[in-house]
Design an enzyme around this catalytic site. Structure first.
Site, PDB file in Angstrom:
ATOM      1  N   HIS A  62       0.849  -1.196   0.000  1.00 61.91           N
ATOM      2  CA  HIS A  62       0.000   0.000   0.000  1.00 61.91           C
ATOM      3  C   HIS A  62       0.883   1.244   0.000  1.00 61.91           C
ATOM      4  CE1 HIS A  62       0.955  -0.472   4.225  1.00 61.91           C
ATOM      5  NE2 HIS A  62       0.415   0.692   4.530  1.00 61.91           N
ATOM      6  N   HIS A  64       1.576   3.854   1.927  1.00 68.24           N
ATOM      7  CA  HIS A  64       2.125   4.600   3.058  1.00 68.24           C
ATOM      8  C   HIS A  64       3.640   4.556   2.889  1.00 68.24           C
ATOM      9  CE1 HIS A  64      -1.610   4.310   5.877  1.00 68.24           C
ATOM     10  NE2 HIS A  64      -1.570   5.451   5.222  1.00 68.24           N
ATOM     11  N   ASP A  66       6.286   4.277   4.583  1.00 67.67           N
ATOM     12  CA  ASP A  66       7.183   3.286   5.187  1.00 67.67           C
ATOM     13  C   ASP A  66       7.166   1.952   4.432  1.00 67.67           C
ATOM     14  OD1 ASP A  66       4.536   3.265   6.250  1.00 67.67           O
ATOM     15  OD2 ASP A  66       5.154   1.934   7.868  1.00 67.67           O
ATOM     16  N   HIS A  67       6.367   1.864   3.370  1.00 68.70           N
ATOM     17  CA  HIS A  67       6.310   0.632   2.578  1.00 68.70           C
ATOM     18  C   HIS A  67       6.860   0.810   1.167  1.00 68.70           C
ATOM     19  CE1 HIS A  67       3.960  -1.670   5.582  1.00 68.70           C
ATOM     20  NE2 HIS A  67       3.712  -0.436   5.982  1.00 68.70           N
ATOM     21  N   HIS A 142      -7.236  -1.340   6.061  1.00 69.28           N
ATOM     22  CA  HIS A 142      -6.254  -0.353   6.508  1.00 69.28           C
ATOM     23  C   HIS A 142      -6.744   1.058   6.194  1.00 69.28           C
ATOM     24  CE1 HIS A 142      -2.488   0.836   8.065  1.00 69.28           C
ATOM     25  NE2 HIS A 142      -1.943   1.195   6.925  1.00 69.28           N
ATOM     26  N   ASP A 213      -0.307  -3.606   5.982  1.00 68.90           N
ATOM     27  CA  ASP A 213      -0.814  -3.247   7.298  1.00 68.90           C
ATOM     28  C   ASP A 213      -2.299  -3.589   7.359  1.00 68.90           C
ATOM     29  OD1 ASP A 213       1.702  -2.130   7.543  1.00 68.90           O
ATOM     30  OD2 ASP A 213       1.021  -0.069   7.630  1.00 68.90           O
ATOM     31  N   HIS A 271       6.310  -5.223  12.020  1.00 71.35           N
ATOM     32  CA  HIS A 271       5.753  -3.881  11.874  1.00 71.35           C
ATOM     33  C   HIS A 271       5.598  -3.229  13.258  1.00 71.35           C
ATOM     34  CE1 HIS A 271       2.968  -0.655  10.401  1.00 71.35           C
ATOM     35  NE2 HIS A 271       3.743  -0.758   9.348  1.00 71.35           N
TER      36      HIS A 271
END
Ligand SMILES: [Zn+2]
Length: 307
Positions: A62, A64, A66-67, A142, A213, A271
């Site tokens: 996805h 975000h 941090d991914h 999410h 997530d 995570h």
């Protein structure tokens, strides 16, 4: 015959000096599949000796940061190394816009072709398939949608021929393909030789599910049922369950409940929020529900052996 997961990053939004944001690599028979690509992924690939040039497929859960914040760096480095092979990226369509925009502003011509594949995210979708493996995405729950889980599954292998028995019954070459697929054999004298006498079963296909997530979302249970290895996010502990719910994340206990309901063989949790230096509470909370749980910390390698 490898089926081996290396954890490159195990933290949530903020990295720490010991834990990078989410990234993992799955080695299936020496093919390397990258799953998420948080900031610093290329550093982790070097540190844990994963051959970067042999990654041909990248799956992004996805959008975000941090991914996927590590993606543009990795893409650039591969070009600097003179890569020629196509690189396939599976993600929400907005990611292609982001990456193409970055490349355009940088006025960067890559040495290889980038091929984007859109994850629609509303249902189970087959992203990749060849003769030995399938990769599917499925929806998670999410704050940003779509958010995809990934299921890597080896295909059933044909049965293995017992050469001595084939010779004994003088079975011609043309009949052997059918026997591999489970046929019995009828000799010229009219005697039926059962398949079980001529073959042995191949090893069971192995499977890996990646779920991050996501809030606690039991709807995924039938999709990931009985996988050999499940990675499920455990951003919080159960005393933070309210916060987990409001931010669409899970607690260690909830991750373990999913593993238990899905009857998986082994659970990895990760995570982690940067607030936690010591992860022993996550581990014990999950193990109280699902004993076969381990922490998915940076640099750890998990192999699924043939059963
Ligand atoms: Zn997220």
């Amino acid at each position: 015959m490898k089926f081996e997961l290396t954890i490159l990053g195990s933290n949530s939004a903020l990295p720490t000096s010991k834990r990078f944001p989410t990234a993992q690599v799955l080695n299936v028979l020496e093919r390397f599949f990258l799953i998420d690509c948080g900031e610093g992924t290329q550093i982790q690939l070097k540190k844990f000796r994963v051959p970067m040039s042999r990654i041909n497929h990248i799956f992004i859960s996805h959008l975000h940061g941090d991914h996927f914040f590590g993606l543009i760096g990795l893409i650039s480095s591969l070009s600097l190394q003179g890569r020629k092979n196509e690189l396939h990226i599976y993600a929400h369509s907005k990611l292609e816009k982001i990456i193409r925009f970055q490349l355009e502003v940088l006025d960067s011509k890559l040495s290889y072709k980038l091929v984007f594949h859109n994850i629609f995210g509303k249902e189970i979708q087959t992203l990749f398939e060849d003769e030995t493996l399938t990769v599917q995405s499925f929806p998670l729950k999410h704050g940003v949608m779509p958010c995809a889980g990934f299921l890597f599954k080896e295909k059933e292998r044909p049965r293995l021929l017992k050469k001595d028995m084939l010779d004994f019954y003088k079975i011609p070459i043309k009949a052997r393909h059918g026997i591999k697929l489970g046929d019995d054999y009828l000799t010229e004298e009219g005697v039926l030789i059962p398949n079980a006498k001529l073959t042995i079963a191949a090893s069971k296909p192995r499977s890996y599910a990646f779920c991050t997530d996501t809030a606690y979302f039991p709807r995924i249970v039938p999709i990931i049922r009985k996988v050999n290895l499940l990675y499920h996010e455990a951003t919080f502990l159960k005393n933070d369950a309210k916060r987990a719910k409001s931010t669409y994340h899970s607690t260690a206990e909830q991750a373990a409940k999913i593993a238990k309901e899905a009857e998986v063989s082994q659970l990895l949790i990760g995570h982690f929020s940067a607030r936690f230096h010591d992860l022993s509470a996550h581990l014990s909370e999950a193990q109280s529900v699902f004993p076969k749980t381990e922490l998915a910390e940076d640099g750890k390698v998990f192999s699924i052996l043939h059963s």
